[in-house]
Scaffold this active site. Structure first.
Site, PDB file in Angstrom:
ATOM      1  CD  GLU A 190      38.807  41.485  36.767  1.00  0.00           C
ATOM      2  OE1 GLU A 190      38.136  42.533  36.673  1.00  0.00           O
ATOM      3  OE2 GLU A 190      40.038  41.442  36.577  1.00  0.00           O
TER       4      GLU A 190
ATOM      5  CB  CYS B 286      43.646  46.747  35.025  1.00  0.00           C
ATOM      6  SG  CYS B 286      45.161  46.869  36.000  1.00  0.00           S
TER       7      CYS B 286
ATOM      8  CG  HIS C 295      41.461  44.079  38.603  1.00  0.00           C
ATOM      9  ND1 HIS C 295      41.769  43.481  37.408  1.00  0.00           N
ATOM     10  CD2 HIS C 295      42.554  44.791  38.962  1.00  0.00           C
ATOM     11  CE1 HIS C 295      43.006  43.800  37.064  1.00  0.00           C
ATOM     12  NE2 HIS C 295      43.512  44.586  37.989  1.00  0.00           N
TER      13      HIS C 295
END
Lengths: 253, 211
Positions: free
Chosen positions: B193, B82, B191
C-alpha cells in the site's frame, strides 16, 4: 544491490497551503499540498514529509484533511510533524493516513511521549526531529521552537537517547544551514548518523543536487530531505536521483 | 460485486490499505471490519499488522477474530501484510510470541551491528525501498518486474522451515525471505500500500486472483 537511499521532499503547510520561507520570515505561497504531493509522487519521491507550521492550535485540524486527501491518491509513505504534543495527536494523524509522525519540541519537553507513542504504535512510525546548531568545534546543541530556544542538550547525546526511548528514525536539521543553500552540515549529520543504529534523515541547507549526494556519501545519512530546490522547479526529484546514482549511490529510479 | 475485507483488530491505520485496493479495484466493495461474519462472507481477505507482534496477537485474539482469520486463511484469497504476515508463522522472537502456525518456521530480528557494502553499520529498522527478488513465479507477481523495489519498514523477518514457501527474497546485510505463499495464502513483509506502482500492481493481481 540493496536498500536505496531515500529522497524526501518536504512541504511546510499552513492554513491549507504549502509555503516556503527562510527562517520563518517572508513566507511565500508555493501551492496546494495535494497537487504538490502528486507532482513529487510522479517524479519518483520515496516519501513525503509534511510539516504543519500553523501557529494557531484552532487551525490544526486542517492538516488532518490534507493528509486524508493526499493518502487517498498518493501511495508512498507520508510523514507528518508540527504541533504533535500528545499520544492522541499521534493517533489522529495516523488515522488520517500518515505513516510516520515527527515529534520535535514535545519530545524535548516530555521524552516519555516518544516512549509512549512508540510503545503504542510501534517504533516504525515515530520520528524524532532534532533541530541542531553548532556551539563549538564538533559540538552541536538541540534547539526548540523553530530554533529560538537552546535546550543546552548535546545533539548527538539526544539522538542516542531518543533512539533508546523508541524512536524509529531521526530527522536532523541544521539550523545554521537551513535556508542557506550552502549544503548540509556534514559534520553534524555524520556525528549523529554514526552514533545511532536507527536511520537518520539529513535536512537543512540543500542548494544543489550534489549537496544531496554529499549528505549520503560524507554525512552517512540514510535519507535526504529538501524543500526549496524542488518547490520552485529548479530540479525534479528524478534529476536528484539521477545525480545521486551518478555519484554511485543506490536509489530507486 | 466482490467484497474485499481488511481485518481491523485495532492495530494501526488500515485506511491506506483500503484506499490502495479501491484505487485499483473500483468494482470491488472494500470494507475495514472487525466483524467475524463480515470476514466470513467476504470474497477476499487482507490481514495487515503494524507495531509489535505481541500486541498484534493479543489484540487480534481479544477482538475474537482468531477463528475468522484461520477460516479465511483456509478458504479464500488471503493476503498478510507486514506483522499480518509474521503472525502466520509458528513463533516470533519478538516477545517469544506464538503465532497462528500456518507456516512452519519463526520470525527473527535483524542482527545489530552488521556492516553493509559501503562499510557502514546497517540501521535497524530496515526502512525504505529495497529490491524484491521473485523466488518463483506467482499470480501476484504478474506484471511486476523481478527486482522491483517495495517499501519496507521492519526489524523482524520470517525464516520459513520449508524453502518452497518462499516466493520473494531481499538483501539487507543478509538474504531474507520477504514474501511467502502457499495455496490461497500470500504474505509479504513489505507494504504494497506504500510501494507506488509495484504495490498497486500487486493489489490488482490480488483482486482477481483465483487460487
Amino acid at each position: 544491490m540493496s536498500l536505496a537511499k531515500r529522497i524526501i521532499p518536504c512541504l511546510d503547510v499552513t492554513n491549507g497551503r504549502v509555503v516556503k520561507g527562510v527562517n520563518f520570515v517572508g513566507l511565500r505561497d508555493a501551492g496546494d499540498p495535494v497537487e504538490i504531493a502528486k507532482k513529487y509522487d510522479d517524479q519518483g519521491a520515496d516519501e513525503l514529509t509534511f510539516l504543519d507550521i500553523t501557529a494557531s492550535s484552532d487551525a490544526r485540524d486542517i492538516i488532518l484533511h490534507i493528509i486524508e486527501r493526499v493518502a487517498d491518491q498518493v501511495f508512498i509513505p507520508l510523514t507528518v510533524g508540527g504541533g504533535v504534543r500528545k499520544v492522541e495527536d499521534v493517533r489522529r494523524l495516523l488515522n488520517a493516513g500518515a505513516d510516520k509522525i515527527s515529534i520535535n519540541t514535545s519530545a524535548v519537553q516530555n521524552p516519555q511521549l516518544v516512549a509512549e507513542a512508540s510503545g503504542r504504535y510501534g517504533a516504525q512510525c515515530i520520528v524524532v526531529a532534532i533541530d541542531a546548531k553548532q556551539t563549538g568545534p564538533g559540538k552541536w546543541d538541540v534547539f526548540t521552537h523553530g530554533g529560538r530556544n537552546n535546550t543546552g542538550m548535546d545533539a548527538v547525546e539526544w539522538a542516542r537517547r531518543v533512539a533508546a526511548l523508541g524512536a524509529g528514525e531521526i530527522l536532523l536539521t541544521s539550523m545554521d544551514r537551513d535556508g542557506t543553500k550552502n549544503g548540509f552540515d556534514i559534520g553534524l549529520t555524520r556525528a549523529v548518523a554514526d552514533a545511532v543504529s536507527i536511520p537518520v534523515i539529513a535536512s537543512g541547507g540543500v542548494g544543489s543536487l550534489d549537496h544531496l549526494a554529499d549528505g549520503v556519501l560524507q554525512g552517512h545519512a540514510d535519507a535526504v530531505l529538501a524543500a526549496s530546490i524542488f518547490h520552485y522547479g529548479e530540479f525534479t526529484v528524478r534529476q536528484a536521483k539521477e545525480r545521486m546514482a551518478a555519484r554511485g549511490i543506490e536509489v530507486r529510479l | 460485486m466482490q467484497t474485499i475485507a481488511v481485518i481491523d483488530y485495532g492495530m494501526g491505520n488500515l485506511r491506506s490499505v483500503a484506499k490502495a485496493i479501491e484505487h485499483v479495484a473500483p468494482g470491488a466493495r472494500v470494507i475495514i471490519t472487525h466483524d467475524p461474519a463480515a470476514i466470513r462472507s467476504a470474497d477476499r481477505v487482507v490481514f495487515p499488522g503494524q507495531g509489535a507482534m505481541p500486541d498484534c496477537m493479543r489484540e487480534m485474539t481479544a477482538s475474537g477474530l482468531r477463528d475468522a482469520v484461520l477460516e479465511a486463511a483456509a478458504s479464500k484469497p488471503f493476503l498478510g501484510i507486514c506483522v499480518g504476515m509474521q503472525m502466520l508463522f509458528e513463533v516470533s522472537e519478538e516477545g517469544d510470541t506464538p503465532g497462528l502456525g500456518l507456516f512452519a518456521g519463526s520470525v527473527v530480528r535483524f542482527p545489530t551491528g552488521k556492516v553493509g557494502a559501503d562499510g557502514l553499520i546497517l540501521k535497524v529498522p530496515h526502512m525504505g525501498w529495497n529490491e524484491v527478488y521473485q523466488a518463483r513465479a506467482h499470480p501476484l507477481w504478474q506484471g511486476i518486474a523481478d527486482a522491483s523495489r517495495f517499501y519496507f519498514v521492519h526489524s523482524f523477518y520470517p525464516v520459513p522451515k520449508a524453502a518452497t514457501v518462499s516466493v520473494g527474497e531481499s538483501d539487507y546485510g543478509l538474504h531474507f525471505v520477504c514474501a511467502v505463499a502457499r495455496d490461497n495464502i500470500f504474505g509479504v513483509q513489505f507494504h504494497p500500500e506504500k510501494s507506488h506502482q509495484a504495490g498497486l500492481n500487486m493489489f490488482t493481481n490480488f483482486a482477481s486472483w483465483n487460487p
